[in-house]
Design a protein around this motif. Structure first.
Motif, PDB file in Angstrom:
ATOM      1  N   THR A 221       0.323   3.330  19.062  1.00 35.39           N
ATOM      2  CA  THR A 221       0.849   2.973  17.736  1.00 35.39           C
ATOM      3  C   THR A 221       0.608   1.473  17.226  1.00 35.39           C
ATOM      4  N   GLU A 222       1.161   0.546  18.636  1.00 33.57           N
ATOM      5  CA  GLU A 222       1.203  -0.804  18.535  1.00 33.57           C
ATOM      6  C   GLU A 222      -0.296  -1.320  17.698  1.00 33.57           C
ATOM      7  N   ASP A 223      -1.199  -0.643  18.615  1.00 34.46           N
ATOM      8  CA  ASP A 223      -2.764  -1.239  18.342  1.00 34.46           C
ATOM      9  C   ASP A 223      -3.170  -0.665  16.959  1.00 34.46           C
ATOM     10  N   LEU A 224      -2.826   0.554  16.484  1.00 37.08           N
ATOM     11  CA  LEU A 224      -3.103   0.895  14.935  1.00 37.08           C
ATOM     12  C   LEU A 224      -2.563  -0.172  14.044  1.00 37.08           C
ATOM     13  N   PHE A 225      -1.378  -0.721  14.229  1.00 39.31           N
ATOM     14  CA  PHE A 225      -0.646  -1.620  13.328  1.00 39.31           C
ATOM     15  C   PHE A 225      -1.033  -2.943  13.619  1.00 39.31           C
ATOM     16  N   LEU A 226      -1.348  -3.192  14.617  1.00 39.78           N
ATOM     17  CA  LEU A 226      -1.771  -4.561  15.017  1.00 39.78           C
ATOM     18  C   LEU A 226      -3.055  -5.016  14.499  1.00 39.78           C
ATOM     19  N   LYS A 227      -4.049  -4.447  14.609  1.00 36.63           N
ATOM     20  CA  LYS A 227      -5.351  -4.625  14.033  1.00 36.63           C
ATOM     21  C   LYS A 227      -5.999  -3.427  13.142  1.00 36.63           C
ATOM     22  N   PRO A 228      -5.375  -2.972  12.174  1.00 35.58           N
ATOM     23  CA  PRO A 228      -5.690  -1.795  11.218  1.00 35.58           C
ATOM     24  C   PRO A 228      -7.370  -2.067  11.137  1.00 35.58           C
ATOM     25  N   ASP A 229      -8.067  -0.968  11.199  1.00 37.34           N
ATOM     26  CA  ASP A 229      -9.463  -0.836  10.592  1.00 37.34           C
ATOM     27  C   ASP A 229      -9.510  -0.563   9.056  1.00 37.34           C
ATOM     28  N   GLU A 230     -10.799  -0.643   8.499  1.00 36.77           N
ATOM     29  CA  GLU A 230     -10.637  -0.397   7.247  1.00 36.77           C
ATOM     30  C   GLU A 230      -9.908   0.713   6.781  1.00 36.77           C
ATOM     31  N   LYS A 231     -10.319   1.727   7.287  1.00 40.93           N
ATOM     32  CA  LYS A 231      -9.482   3.199   6.728  1.00 40.93           C
ATOM     33  C   LYS A 231      -8.010   3.123   7.002  1.00 40.93           C
ATOM     34  N   MET A 232      -7.693   2.716   8.276  1.00 36.40           N
ATOM     35  CA  MET A 232      -6.021   2.438   8.394  1.00 36.40           C
ATOM     36  C   MET A 232      -5.534   1.384   7.051  1.00 36.40           C
ATOM     37  N   GLU A 234      -6.770   1.036   4.256  1.00 40.34           N
ATOM     38  CA  GLU A 234      -6.814   1.939   3.098  1.00 40.34           C
ATOM     39  C   GLU A 234      -5.530   2.786   2.819  1.00 40.34           C
ATOM     40  N   PHE A 235      -5.267   3.414   4.321  1.00 43.70           N
ATOM     41  CA  PHE A 235      -4.233   4.374   3.955  1.00 43.70           C
ATOM     42  C   PHE A 235      -3.049   3.558   3.799  1.00 43.70           C
ATOM     43  N   LEU A 236      -2.909   2.530   4.459  1.00 41.84           N
ATOM     44  CA  LEU A 236      -1.522   1.613   4.306  1.00 41.84           C
ATOM     45  C   LEU A 236      -1.345   0.924   3.068  1.00 41.84           C
ATOM     46  N   GLY A 237      -2.450   1.187   2.120  1.00 41.71           N
ATOM     47  CA  GLY A 237      -2.584   0.337   0.834  1.00 41.71           C
ATOM     48  C   GLY A 237      -2.559  -1.221   0.704  1.00 41.71           C
ATOM     49  N   GLU A 238      -3.102  -1.556   1.928  1.00 45.66           N
ATOM     50  CA  GLU A 238      -2.895  -3.076   2.129  1.00 45.66           C
ATOM     51  C   GLU A 238      -4.330  -3.795   1.443  1.00 45.66           C
ATOM     52  N   VAL A 239      -4.005  -4.736   0.795  1.00 51.86           N
ATOM     53  CA  VAL A 239      -5.144  -5.549   0.034  1.00 51.86           C
ATOM     54  C   VAL A 239      -4.953  -7.091   0.438  1.00 51.86           C
ATOM     55  N   GLU A 240      -5.888  -7.608   1.040  1.00 50.74           N
ATOM     56  CA  GLU A 240      -5.837  -9.034   1.509  1.00 50.74           C
ATOM     57  C   GLU A 240      -6.323 -10.051   0.731  1.00 50.74           C
ATOM     58  N   VAL A 241      -5.407 -10.805   0.044  1.00 50.99           N
ATOM     59  CA  VAL A 241      -6.014 -11.739  -1.019  1.00 50.99           C
ATOM     60  C   VAL A 241      -6.037 -13.182  -0.227  1.00 50.99           C
ATOM     61  N   VAL A 242      -7.110 -13.693  -0.292  1.00 48.82           N
ATOM     62  CA  VAL A 242      -7.453 -14.951   0.653  1.00 48.82           C
ATOM     63  C   VAL A 242      -7.961 -16.152  -0.393  1.00 48.82           C
ATOM     64  N   PRO A 243      -7.868 -17.275   0.099  1.00 51.13           N
ATOM     65  CA  PRO A 243      -8.598 -18.463  -0.713  1.00 51.13           C
ATOM     66  C   PRO A 243     -10.067 -18.287  -0.754  1.00 51.13           C
ATOM     67  N   LYS A 244     -10.828 -18.541  -1.771  1.00 50.14           N
ATOM     68  CA  LYS A 244     -12.505 -18.332  -1.636  1.00 50.14           C
ATOM     69  C   LYS A 244     -12.807 -19.709  -1.204  1.00 50.14           C
ATOM     70  N   LYS A 245     -12.183 -20.963  -1.030  1.00 49.28           N
ATOM     71  CA  LYS A 245     -12.888 -22.076  -0.149  1.00 49.28           C
ATOM     72  C   LYS A 245     -12.046 -22.067   1.220  1.00 49.28           C
ATOM     73  N   GLY A 246     -13.012 -22.950   1.940  1.00 51.19           N
ATOM     74  CA  GLY A 246     -12.813 -22.817   3.493  1.00 51.19           C
ATOM     75  C   GLY A 246     -13.115 -21.628   4.123  1.00 51.19           C
ATOM     76  N   VAL A 247     -12.602 -21.472   5.282  1.00 52.84           N
ATOM     77  CA  VAL A 247     -12.661 -20.316   6.282  1.00 52.84           C
ATOM     78  C   VAL A 247     -11.444 -19.769   6.386  1.00 52.84           C
ATOM     79  N   ASN A 248     -11.486 -18.553   6.127  1.00 54.89           N
ATOM     80  CA  ASN A 248     -10.061 -17.684   6.374  1.00 54.89           C
ATOM     81  C   ASN A 248     -10.082 -16.826   7.749  1.00 54.89           C
ATOM     82  N   ILE A 249      -9.010 -17.397   8.774  1.00 57.79           N
ATOM     83  CA  ILE A 249      -9.055 -16.789   9.951  1.00 57.79           C
ATOM     84  C   ILE A 249      -7.809 -15.704  10.166  1.00 57.79           C
TER      85      ILE A 249
END
Length: 318
Positions: A221-232, A234-249
């Protein structure tokens, strides 16, 4: 304990379970997660023989379910307890009688029944309610009665089909804490079906994510939530909004270093300033895990990545 290999299930020409292969260890708390229609309840019902599967293998304690005859299946189900979303209590029977029913059907003596029922009602915190009727109980109390009833025959496996879906958040937490207590005290394997990710976070050691009968996630369970793949995501409804300038890590912090001040230390040692885009810490199965997105200048990317690689941090460039 439970071994499933290449399991398929059809309703007519419609395939509801597609090539499911998982193993559930003895004493584990295992979650089957998915939206409505994912096939999770069907998979659960295959585990106790309430549903037949079309092909593949499903073994519980090395017994292939589809090979069991009628009497063998009845005996097998004695070792499988089950609790449901809407409790399934008999309204005309009081709490004591509801819990005693499975033992009565199996021919236990009155003394055996009385001892076991009172032990279990004490375990689930309802010793004072043995003469109450279901309509006199709260939702949480009804579910506790259902749990006690499921444990009367001392099963090795407890199956839970959306058992907390009809409960409020505080009551849900109390029921999940009870299940954890039962798991620890009785060393009983618990398999729970749910669509609630908070339930998974609170109790499950391992989780299976289903979508339209297909496995789209299966891990600790911890690994599923720690680094979810794209399907996960999508299931969680997570949308990552990040700046367009610079590098997002994006940095992922496992339980052993979720509290360390990694960003502060890195900024000081590299003599750089970082923009923290967002971050979060959350509790998963009694452990704290977290992730964070930082934004750095293009010319700082290589130095930051080289620093991260030297430490026990999972990362990716978004």
């Amino acid at each position: 304990m439970i071994s499933i290999k290449n399991l398929n299930k059809f309703y007519g020409s419609s395939k509801v379970l597609n090539d499911i292969s998982i193993d559930i260890k003895a004493g584990e708390i295992f979650a089957i997660v998915g939206h409505s229609g994912a096939g999770k309840s069907t998979l659960l019902r295959c585990m106790n023989g309430l549903e037949e599967y079309s092909s593949g293998s499903l073994k519980v304690n090395s017994k292939e379910i589809k090979e069991l005859g009628k009497e063998q299946l009845r005996s097998f189900r004695k070792n499988i307890g089950m609790i449901f979303q809407h409790f399934s209590l008999i309204q005309r029977k009081n709490v004591y009688e509801n819990v005693a029913l499975p033992m009565q059907l199996w021919g236990y003596s009155k003394d055996e029944i009385d001892k076991k029922v009172k032990e279990l009602l004490s375990l689930v915190g309802l010793k004072s309610k043995l003469n109450s009727y279901p309509n006199q109980l709260s939702g949480g109390q009804k579910q506790r009665v259902a749990i006690a009833r499921a444990l009367t025959l001392e099963p090795q496996v407890l199956l839970s089909d959306e058992a907390t879906s009809a409960l409020d958040p505080n009551t849900t937490t109390s029921i999940l804490n009870l299940l954890k207590k039962i798991n620890k005290k009785l060393n009983i394997t618990i398999v729970l079906v749910t669509h609630e990710m908070d339930v998974v976070k609170q109790i499950a050691q391992k989780a299976l994510l289903l979508e339209h009968g297909n496995i789209i996630g299966f891990d600790n369970t911890e690994d599923l939530f720690l680094k979810p793949d794209e399907k996960m995501k999508e299931f969680l409804g997570e949308v990552e909004v990040v700046p367009k300038k610079g590098v997002n890590i994006k940095l992922y912090f496992p339980k052993k270093n979720a509290h360390k001040s990694f960003i502060t230390t890195m900024a000081r040692e590299l003599d750089m300033d970082f923009n923290i885009v967002w971050g979060k810490l959350e509790e998963v199965n009694s452990h704290i895990i977290g992730n964070m997105v930082i934004n750095v200048k293009d010319e700082e990317e290589q130095s930051v990545i080289e620093y991260i690689k030297k430490h026990d941090i999972v990362w990716e460039v978004l």
